[in-house]
Design a protein around this motif. Structure first.
Motif, PDB file in Angstrom:
ATOM      1  N   ARG A   1      42.739  30.800  43.064  1.00  9.56           N
ATOM      2  CA  ARG A   1      42.581  30.911  45.123  1.00  9.56           C
ATOM      3  C   ARG A   1      44.291  31.116  45.708  1.00  9.56           C
ATOM      4  O   ARG A   1      43.650  32.135  46.232  1.00  9.56           O
ATOM      5  N   ALA A   2      45.135  30.532  45.332  1.00  6.75           N
ATOM      6  CA  ALA A   2      46.192  30.656  45.581  1.00  6.75           C
ATOM      7  C   ALA A   2      47.166  32.448  45.240  1.00  6.75           C
ATOM      8  O   ALA A   2      47.506  33.014  46.808  1.00  6.75           O
ATOM      9  N   LEU A   3      46.685  32.310  44.229  1.00  7.16           N
ATOM     10  CA  LEU A   3      46.774  33.994  44.125  1.00  7.16           C
ATOM     11  C   LEU A   3      46.112  34.896  44.388  1.00  7.16           C
ATOM     12  O   LEU A   3      46.644  35.922  45.344  1.00  7.16           O
ATOM     13  N   HIS A   4      44.603  34.770  44.890  1.00  5.80           N
ATOM     14  CA  HIS A   4      43.663  35.867  45.799  1.00  5.80           C
ATOM     15  C   HIS A   4      44.323  36.536  47.158  1.00  5.80           C
ATOM     16  O   HIS A   4      43.912  37.053  47.958  1.00  5.80           O
ATOM     17  N   VAL A   5      45.464  35.193  47.943  1.00  6.23           N
ATOM     18  CA  VAL A   5      46.102  35.256  48.881  1.00  6.23           C
ATOM     19  C   VAL A   5      46.859  35.979  49.520  1.00  6.23           C
ATOM     20  O   VAL A   5      47.267  36.699  49.882  1.00  6.23           O
ATOM     21  N   GLU A   6      47.897  35.212  47.812  1.00  6.09           N
ATOM     22  CA  GLU A   6      49.181  36.222  47.663  1.00  6.09           C
ATOM     23  C   GLU A   6      49.108  37.467  47.230  1.00  6.09           C
ATOM     24  O   GLU A   6      50.416  38.421  47.899  1.00  6.09           O
ATOM     25  N   LEU A   7      48.190  37.639  46.827  1.00  8.04           N
ATOM     26  CA  LEU A   7      48.056  38.942  46.306  1.00  8.04           C
ATOM     27  C   LEU A   7      47.730  40.705  46.490  1.00  8.04           C
ATOM     28  O   LEU A   7      47.356  41.367  46.501  1.00  8.04           O
ATOM     29  N   ARG A   8      46.517  39.953  47.931  1.00  8.22           N
ATOM     30  CA  ARG A   8      45.003  40.638  48.037  1.00  8.22           C
ATOM     31  C   ARG A   8      46.406  41.657  49.059  1.00  8.22           C
ATOM     32  O   ARG A   8      45.652  42.848  49.310  1.00  8.22           O
ATOM     33  N   GLN A   9      47.064  42.037  49.647  1.00  7.62           N
ATOM     34  CA  GLN A   9      47.378  43.156  50.714  1.00  7.62           C
ATOM     35  C   GLN A   9      48.610  43.367  50.118  1.00  7.62           C
ATOM     36  O   GLN A   9      48.785  44.366  50.513  1.00  7.62           O
ATOM     37  N   LYS A  10      49.008  42.701  48.617  1.00 11.90           N
ATOM     38  CA  LYS A  10      49.482  44.160  48.078  1.00 11.90           C
ATOM     39  C   LYS A  10      49.280  44.610  46.851  1.00 11.90           C
ATOM     40  O   LYS A  10      49.812  45.319  45.793  1.00 11.90           O
ATOM     41  N   GLY A  11      47.465  45.316  47.158  1.00  8.77           N
ATOM     42  CA  GLY A  11      46.692  45.566  46.092  1.00  8.77           C
ATOM     43  C   GLY A  11      45.853  45.450  45.177  1.00  8.77           C
ATOM     44  O   GLY A  11      45.639  45.969  44.488  1.00  8.77           O
ATOM     45  N   VAL A  12      46.319  43.723  44.573  1.00  5.69           N
ATOM     46  CA  VAL A  12      45.413  43.279  43.303  1.00  5.69           C
ATOM     47  C   VAL A  12      44.291  42.488  44.197  1.00  5.69           C
ATOM     48  O   VAL A  12      45.164  40.781  45.211  1.00  5.69           O
ATOM     49  N   ILE A  13      43.811  42.662  43.517  1.00 10.63           N
ATOM     50  CA  ILE A  13      42.041  40.643  43.497  1.00 10.63           C
ATOM     51  C   ILE A  13      42.315  39.994  42.625  1.00 10.63           C
ATOM     52  O   ILE A  13      42.455  40.663  41.336  1.00 10.63           O
ATOM     53  N   VAL A  14      42.591  38.998  42.652  1.00  8.20           N
ATOM     54  CA  VAL A  14      41.971  38.308  41.454  1.00  8.20           C
ATOM     55  C   VAL A  14      40.965  37.171  42.373  1.00  8.20           C
ATOM     56  O   VAL A  14      40.818  36.919  43.407  1.00  8.20           O
ATOM     57  N   THR A  15      40.398  36.874  41.575  1.00  2.00           N
ATOM     58  CA  THR A  15      38.869  35.992  41.919  1.00  2.00           C
ATOM     59  C   THR A  15      38.177  35.234  40.639  1.00  2.00           C
ATOM     60  O   THR A  15      38.633  35.813  39.528  1.00  2.00           O
ATOM     61  N   ASP A  16      38.399  34.310  40.966  1.00  2.00           N
ATOM     62  CA  ASP A  16      37.604  33.030  40.104  1.00  2.00           C
ATOM     63  C   ASP A  16      36.375  33.026  40.078  1.00  2.00           C
ATOM     64  O   ASP A  16      35.871  32.953  40.884  1.00  2.00           O
ATOM     65  N   ILE A  17      35.338  32.960  38.664  1.00  2.00           N
ATOM     66  CA  ILE A  17      34.412  32.992  38.434  1.00  2.00           C
ATOM     67  C   ILE A  17      34.209  31.659  37.697  1.00  2.00           C
ATOM     68  O   ILE A  17      34.922  31.475  36.973  1.00  2.00           O
ATOM     69  N   SER A  18      33.620  30.762  38.758  1.00  2.72           N
ATOM     70  CA  SER A  18      32.669  29.696  37.864  1.00  2.72           C
ATOM     71  C   SER A  18      31.598  29.928  37.370  1.00  2.72           C
ATOM     72  O   SER A  18      30.262  29.415  38.094  1.00  2.72           O
ATOM     73  N   PRO A  19      31.020  30.063  35.865  1.00  3.95           N
ATOM     74  CA  PRO A  19      29.558  29.682  35.650  1.00  3.95           C
ATOM     75  C   PRO A  19      29.662  28.065  35.805  1.00  3.95           C
ATOM     76  O   PRO A  19      30.122  26.906  35.572  1.00  3.95           O
ATOM     77  N   GLY A  20      28.211  28.360  35.728  1.00  2.00           N
ATOM     78  CA  GLY A  20      27.421  26.867  35.105  1.00  2.00           C
ATOM     79  C   GLY A  20      27.214  27.104  34.136  1.00  2.00           C
ATOM     80  O   GLY A  20      27.703  28.255  33.308  1.00  2.00           O
ATOM     81  N   ALA A  21      25.927  26.366  33.553  1.00  2.00           N
ATOM     82  CA  ALA A  21      25.931  26.771  32.447  1.00  2.00           C
ATOM     83  C   ALA A  21      25.219  28.601  31.714  1.00  2.00           C
ATOM     84  O   ALA A  21      24.389  28.980  32.223  1.00  2.00           O
ATOM     85  N   VAL A  22      26.007  28.674  30.747  1.00  2.00           N
ATOM     86  CA  VAL A  22      25.563  30.205  30.281  1.00  2.00           C
ATOM     87  C   VAL A  22      24.791  30.366  28.684  1.00  2.00           C
ATOM     88  O   VAL A  22      25.841  29.305  27.857  1.00  2.00           O
ATOM     89  N   ASP A  23      24.176  30.814  28.183  1.00  2.00           N
ATOM     90  CA  ASP A  23      23.164  30.594  26.980  1.00  2.00           C
ATOM     91  C   ASP A  23      23.788  31.710  26.719  1.00  2.00           C
ATOM     92  O   ASP A  23      24.133  32.882  25.430  1.00  2.00           O
TER      93      ASP A  23
END
Length: 257
Positions: free
Chosen positions: A164-186
């Motif tokens: 989350r912190a990196l997303h804010v730091e880098l968004r305006q620099k052209g880099v997208i950072v996303t956290d994917i938080s899965p529940g149970a995956v088969d």
């Protein structure tokens, strides 16, 4: 088709292999990494199915030097990484003190140090090009501190907050950072009985890796900071666990659960 590479860690099976498939389908060349020899077999399959360049590396990503060495490999071989998927990880359901020192060191390095340093090295390259995507595979357990998941949930909490912190730091620099938080995956990772897996899939509590990966990549390329899958069930579980007082958890523990 693009000349840029997608780097996926833990890509020899499960979600990691699905990330490789779906990114290849989007036209990316692939650099896939795993500590399992099967990574080379999977690379051959991907080359045949998607007609993209696939480089496979068998590496232990829990080593402190792993991130720097992987980045240097890309420099030496002129591989421009546009997409970084920090997927490699291990799951356990065991008391902290019953795990070995080696395992505890492994999970701490694999879930925190190596992903953070991969973001550090490759993130600088992405900022210099003013374009890049980083997907960090976290977990709904990042908000659930319960017995037998002490290191797993804590390391995922670090990665989630870091993302989350990196997303804010880098968004305006052209880099997208996303956290994917899965529940149970088969994926077989959780060793759930097939009957309960079938029930979970029918109710939407457990999702297929293909569905999870599609949602994760859509969130990444749309510039979202976080995605939780499956959304409704995961949020309900997080809310329910958050309401359980510690004294009740201790009582459940004394009852042998």
């Amino acid at each position: 088709m693009t000349n840029s590479f997608a780097l996926i860690t833990g890509a020899s099976s499960g979600m990691g292999y699905c990330y490789a498939q779906q990114l290849a389908a989007r036209g990316y060349q692939l650099l896939i990494v795993s500590n399992e020899p099967a990574i080379h077999e999977k690379a051959a399959i991907l080359r045949n199915e998607y007609s993209v360049q696939v480089v496979s590396l068998e590496r232990d990503l829990s080593l402190p030097s792993a991130a720097q060495e992987l980045h240097q490999y890309c420099i030496d071989n002129q591989l421009e990484v546009e997409v970084l998927v920090n997927n490699a990880g291990v799951y356990h359901d065991r008391d902290f003190l019953l795990d070995s020192e080696r395992f505890n060191s492994l999970i701490l390095n694999l879930h925190m140090y190596t992903p953070a340093m991969l973001c550090y090295y490759f993130g600088q390259d992405m900022v210099a090009r003013h374009k890049g995507y980083i997907l960090n595979v976290c977990s709904i357990t990042s908000t659930i501190a319960v017995q037998r998941l002490a290191t797993y949930s804590a390391t995922k909490a670090f990665l989630s907050n870091f993302s989350r912190a990196l997303h804010v730091e880098l968004r305006q620099k052209g880099v997208i950072v996303t956290d994917i938080s899965p529940g149970a995956v088969d994926t077989g990772l959780y060793h759930i009985h097939p009957i309960f897996t079938k029930m979970g899939r029918a109710l939407g509590i457990i999702v297929s890796p293909e569905y999870l990966v599609k949602r994760a990549l859509n969130a990444l390329f749309r510039g979202r900071a976080k995605a939780t899958v499956p959304f409704v069930w995961s949020k309900l579980i997080q809310l329910f666990v958050a309401l359980i007082p510690t004294c009740l958890l201790r009582l459940i523990r004394r009852c042998g659960y």
